[in-house]
Motif scaffolding. Sequence first.
Motif, PDB file in Angstrom:
ATOM      1  N   LEU A  12       0.830  -1.202   0.000  1.00 48.36           N
ATOM      2  CA  LEU A  12       0.000   0.000   0.000  1.00 48.36           C
ATOM      3  C   LEU A  12       0.870   1.260   0.000  1.00 48.36           C
ATOM      4  CD1 LEU A  12      -2.662  -1.080   2.664  1.00 48.36           C
ATOM      5  CD2 LEU A  12      -2.853  -1.195   0.169  1.00 48.36           C
ATOM      6  N   GLU A  13       1.891   1.252   0.820  1.00 51.82           N
ATOM      7  CA  GLU A  13       2.784   2.418   0.897  1.00 51.82           C
ATOM      8  C   GLU A  13       3.489   2.638  -0.431  1.00 51.82           C
ATOM      9  OE1 GLU A  13       6.175   4.234   3.933  1.00 51.82           O
ATOM     10  OE2 GLU A  13       5.307   2.247   4.281  1.00 51.82           O
ATOM     11  N   LEU A  14       3.934   1.550  -1.058  1.00 52.08           N
ATOM     12  CA  LEU A  14       4.603   1.661  -2.351  1.00 52.08           C
ATOM     13  C   LEU A  14       3.643   2.163  -3.419  1.00 52.08           C
ATOM     14  CD1 LEU A  14       7.264   0.971  -3.965  1.00 52.08           C
ATOM     15  CD2 LEU A  14       6.094  -1.166  -4.581  1.00 52.08           C
ATOM     16  N   ALA A  15       2.409   1.676  -3.402  1.00 54.40           N
ATOM     17  CA  ALA A  15       1.426   2.075  -4.412  1.00 54.40           C
ATOM     18  C   ALA A  15       1.197   3.582  -4.385  1.00 54.40           C
ATOM     19  CB  ALA A  15       0.116   1.326  -4.192  1.00 54.40           C
ATOM     20  N   ILE A  16       1.055   4.133  -3.185  1.00 53.88           N
ATOM     21  CA  ILE A  16       0.857   5.589  -3.086  1.00 53.88           C
ATOM     22  C   ILE A  16       2.093   6.330  -3.550  1.00 53.88           C
ATOM     23  CG2 ILE A  16       0.501   7.503  -1.478  1.00 53.88           C
ATOM     24  CD1 ILE A  16      -1.330   5.768   0.140  1.00 53.88           C
ATOM     25  N   SER A  17       3.253   5.871  -3.130  1.00 50.13           N
ATOM     26  CA  SER A  17       4.501   6.534  -3.511  1.00 50.13           C
ATOM     27  C   SER A  17       4.691   6.531  -5.016  1.00 50.13           C
ATOM     28  CB  SER A  17       5.675   5.834  -2.823  1.00 50.13           C
ATOM     29  OG  SER A  17       6.906   6.359  -3.262  1.00 50.13           O
ATOM     30  N   TRP A  18       4.475   5.386  -5.642  1.00 51.56           N
ATOM     31  CA  TRP A  18       4.676   5.294  -7.088  1.00 51.56           C
ATOM     32  C   TRP A  18       3.615   6.073  -7.856  1.00 51.56           C
ATOM     33  CZ3 TRP A  18       6.347  -0.428  -8.463  1.00 51.56           C
ATOM     34  CH2 TRP A  18       7.682  -0.604  -8.089  1.00 51.56           C
ATOM     35  N   HIS A  19       2.375   6.065  -7.359  1.00 49.38           N
ATOM     36  CA  HIS A  19       1.352   6.850  -8.045  1.00 49.38           C
ATOM     37  C   HIS A  19       1.647   8.336  -7.942  1.00 49.38           C
ATOM     38  CE1 HIS A  19      -2.459   9.228  -7.840  1.00 49.38           C
ATOM     39  NE2 HIS A  19      -2.536   8.743  -9.060  1.00 49.38           N
ATOM     40  N   GLN A  20       2.005   8.799  -6.772  1.00 52.91           N
ATOM     41  CA  GLN A  20       2.295  10.223  -6.597  1.00 52.91           C
ATOM     42  C   GLN A  20       3.517  10.654  -7.404  1.00 52.91           C
ATOM     43  OE1 GLN A  20       0.512  12.664  -4.969  1.00 52.91           O
ATOM     44  NE2 GLN A  20      -1.081  11.108  -4.733  1.00 52.91           N
ATOM     45  N   ALA A  21       4.423   9.714  -7.676  1.00 54.83           N
ATOM     46  CA  ALA A  21       5.616  10.015  -8.484  1.00 54.83           C
ATOM     47  C   ALA A  21       5.360   9.842  -9.977  1.00 54.83           C
ATOM     48  CB  ALA A  21       6.766   9.115  -8.049  1.00 54.83           C
ATOM     49  N   GLY A  22       4.184   9.345 -10.341  1.00 52.60           N
ATOM     50  CA  GLY A  22       3.860   9.166 -11.764  1.00 52.60           C
ATOM     51  C   GLY A  22       4.363   7.874 -12.364  1.00 52.60           C
ATOM     52  N   LEU A  23       4.861   6.943 -11.534  1.00 49.08           N
ATOM     53  CA  LEU A  23       5.360   5.679 -12.064  1.00 49.08           C
ATOM     54  C   LEU A  23       4.220   4.742 -12.463  1.00 49.08           C
ATOM     55  CD1 LEU A  23       8.348   4.922  -9.660  1.00 49.08           C
ATOM     56  CD2 LEU A  23       8.445   5.716 -12.025  1.00 49.08           C
TER      57      LEU A  23
ATOM     58  N   GLY B  82      -5.400   9.409   0.042  1.00 49.65           N
ATOM     59  CA  GLY B  82      -4.419  10.350   0.563  1.00 49.65           C
ATOM     60  C   GLY B  82      -3.225  10.461  -0.367  1.00 49.65           C
ATOM     61  N   SER B  83      -2.333  11.376  -0.080  1.00 46.67           N
ATOM     62  CA  SER B  83      -1.144  11.569  -0.908  1.00 46.67           C
ATOM     63  C   SER B  83       0.088  10.903  -0.305  1.00 46.67           C
ATOM     64  CB  SER B  83      -0.873  13.056  -1.115  1.00 46.67           C
ATOM     65  OG  SER B  83      -0.695  13.714   0.136  1.00 46.67           O
ATOM     66  N   GLU B  84      -0.055  10.344   0.900  1.00 44.55           N
ATOM     67  CA  GLU B  84       0.983   9.518   1.490  1.00 44.55           C
ATOM     68  C   GLU B  84       0.335   8.560   2.480  1.00 44.55           C
ATOM     69  OE1 GLU B  84       0.487  11.613   5.151  1.00 44.55           O
ATOM     70  OE2 GLU B  84       2.077  10.129   4.912  1.00 44.55           O
ATOM     71  N   TYR B  85       0.986   7.429   2.723  1.00 46.61           N
ATOM     72  CA  TYR B  85       0.327   6.326   3.411  1.00 46.61           C
ATOM     73  C   TYR B  85      -0.075   6.654   4.839  1.00 46.61           C
ATOM     74  CZ  TYR B  85      -0.691   1.689   5.250  1.00 46.61           C
ATOM     75  OH  TYR B  85      -1.310   0.623   5.844  1.00 46.61           O
ATOM     76  N   GLN B  86       0.743   7.404   5.552  1.00 46.23           N
ATOM     77  CA  GLN B  86       0.432   7.702   6.951  1.00 46.23           C
ATOM     78  C   GLN B  86      -0.885   8.465   7.086  1.00 46.23           C
ATOM     79  OE1 GLN B  86       2.008   6.352   9.547  1.00 46.23           O
ATOM     80  NE2 GLN B  86       3.168   5.300   7.949  1.00 46.23           N
ATOM     81  N   THR B  87      -1.218   9.248   6.076  1.00 44.60           N
ATOM     82  CA  THR B  87      -2.513   9.934   6.071  1.00 44.60           C
ATOM     83  C   THR B  87      -3.618   9.011   5.573  1.00 44.60           C
ATOM     84  OG1 THR B  87      -1.473  12.085   5.692  1.00 44.60           O
ATOM     85  CG2 THR B  87      -3.803  11.877   5.131  1.00 44.60           C
ATOM     86  N   ALA B  88      -3.348   8.294   4.476  1.00 41.46           N
ATOM     87  CA  ALA B  88      -4.362   7.469   3.829  1.00 41.46           C
ATOM     88  C   ALA B  88      -4.871   6.351   4.746  1.00 41.46           C
ATOM     89  CB  ALA B  88      -3.806   6.874   2.543  1.00 41.46           C
ATOM     90  N   LYS B  89      -3.990   5.786   5.567  1.00 40.94           N
ATOM     91  CA  LYS B  89      -4.426   4.652   6.380  1.00 40.94           C
ATOM     92  C   LYS B  89      -5.454   5.049   7.441  1.00 40.94           C
ATOM     93  CE  LYS B  89      -0.661   4.704   9.809  1.00 40.94           C
ATOM     94  NZ  LYS B  89       0.454   3.886  10.357  1.00 40.94           N
ATOM     95  N   HIS B  90      -5.570   6.338   7.687  1.00 42.54           N
ATOM     96  CA  HIS B  90      -6.579   6.825   8.630  1.00 42.54           C
ATOM     97  C   HIS B  90      -7.775   7.454   7.915  1.00 42.54           C
ATOM     98  CE1 HIS B  90      -3.903   6.062  11.942  1.00 42.54           C
ATOM     99  NE2 HIS B  90      -2.954   6.798  11.397  1.00 42.54           N
ATOM    100  N   GLN B  91      -7.773   7.381   6.591  1.00 43.50           N
ATOM    101  CA  GLN B  91      -8.837   8.019   5.811  1.00 43.50           C
ATOM    102  C   GLN B  91      -9.478   6.970   4.904  1.00 43.50           C
ATOM    103  OE1 GLN B  91      -8.889  12.389   4.820  1.00 43.50           O
ATOM    104  NE2 GLN B  91      -8.061  11.571   2.919  1.00 43.50           N
TER     105      GLN B  91
END
Length: 420
Positions: A14-25, A319-328
Amino acid sequence: MFLKNLMKKNSELLELAISWHQAGLILPNTWLLDLDTIYENAKIISLDAKKKNLQTYFMTKQIGRNPFAVKTALHAGIDKTVAVDITGAKLLHRYKIPIGHIGHLSQVPKHLNKVVLEMKPDVVTLYSLASAEALNSAAKEKDMIQNVLIKVADHDGLFLPGQESGIMIHELHEFVKEILKLQHLKIVGVTAFPCITYNNWITEDMTLTSNTKAITRAVKILESDFHLKVSHINMPGNTSSETMKLFKEIGATHVEPGHGITGTTPEHIYNPDAKENPALVYVSEISHLFNNKAYAFGGGLYVCMGGGPLGYPVKALVGSEYQTAKHQKLSWEQLPLDNIDYYGMLTPIDNVKVGDTVLFGFRPQMFITRANIAVVGGLKKGSPKLLGTFDSACNMVDENHNVVAPEIVNQLIDQYLTTL
């Protein structure tokens, strides 16, 4: 429905998915497959099956017949694959993937039997005399004998809607007599679907279906009345390490894990001790906000046995990063079946922004969607690498969406497999 399990057992994905999506990968409307976890799940299932002398055919439609994922599972010990239809068979064959079984849920079209025989499947399932005659004619032209299974059914049989088929037990004698006249087919066994199911998705009760009784009766008829050697008793349906013991007890010789290899059977919702871990996540993006709803890009929002009042509620992390998204965690409003999933509608929209990543953990059938598939290797070793992105037609594509030749794809897969 699998978000809780993902957060507990594979939060790295999950953390990787957000990171890669936000980076455009990776783009919205993309399934991200964790090959390391697929490998471990397939190894668990394969070892459990081999202990019980069961052969395994990987049902690959759920992961869009992705060659990276399929070959990773085979590398882990899964024997061969099952093609749910002729398109699936062609796509698997394109990447030189061995096919064990074809014809069960979808008979081979009459003009494509020679194509199928060239793929050298272990067995072809039949449930009409016309299909048998067409296959026999093709096998005669090739001067070969093809092993076949008979799909059987009874009046109290369980079918998924639109999948009703099989030779009724009371008609089996006459059907077998006709098949035995066809000199280029050899009856080696029987099958039916599903053989193990769950009462519903609200409780975790696992049960045998009435189809297993039809299989048992059919085996007795073939062996006692026709003196045939039944070497292949194929029992698909909710196959995971948890169900292997039961399959063996009821006489199976072959099983067909699919969702078990990605950790997305009903058991993986309810059983915290399930051996397999979730290996996939659907990635989208907030497109816009309208009338107190957040709209996420769709295209892959087909949910297998989920959503609605009788299913498991589907939610998404935003969310735009996992620490936020996991609570939303937002609720998804599933569209009626006669609507195209251009968007997924989510509520509530507090703190949601356009461009936020959206992560779903539902149970997929990727082969019938417009979703892309991306594969990551090395995640569990702390060195994740995007190994490839595929379009909905199982073509690997480059950054400009140009198709990559299957030969190159196979080379890349072989390189990855050496790291396992």
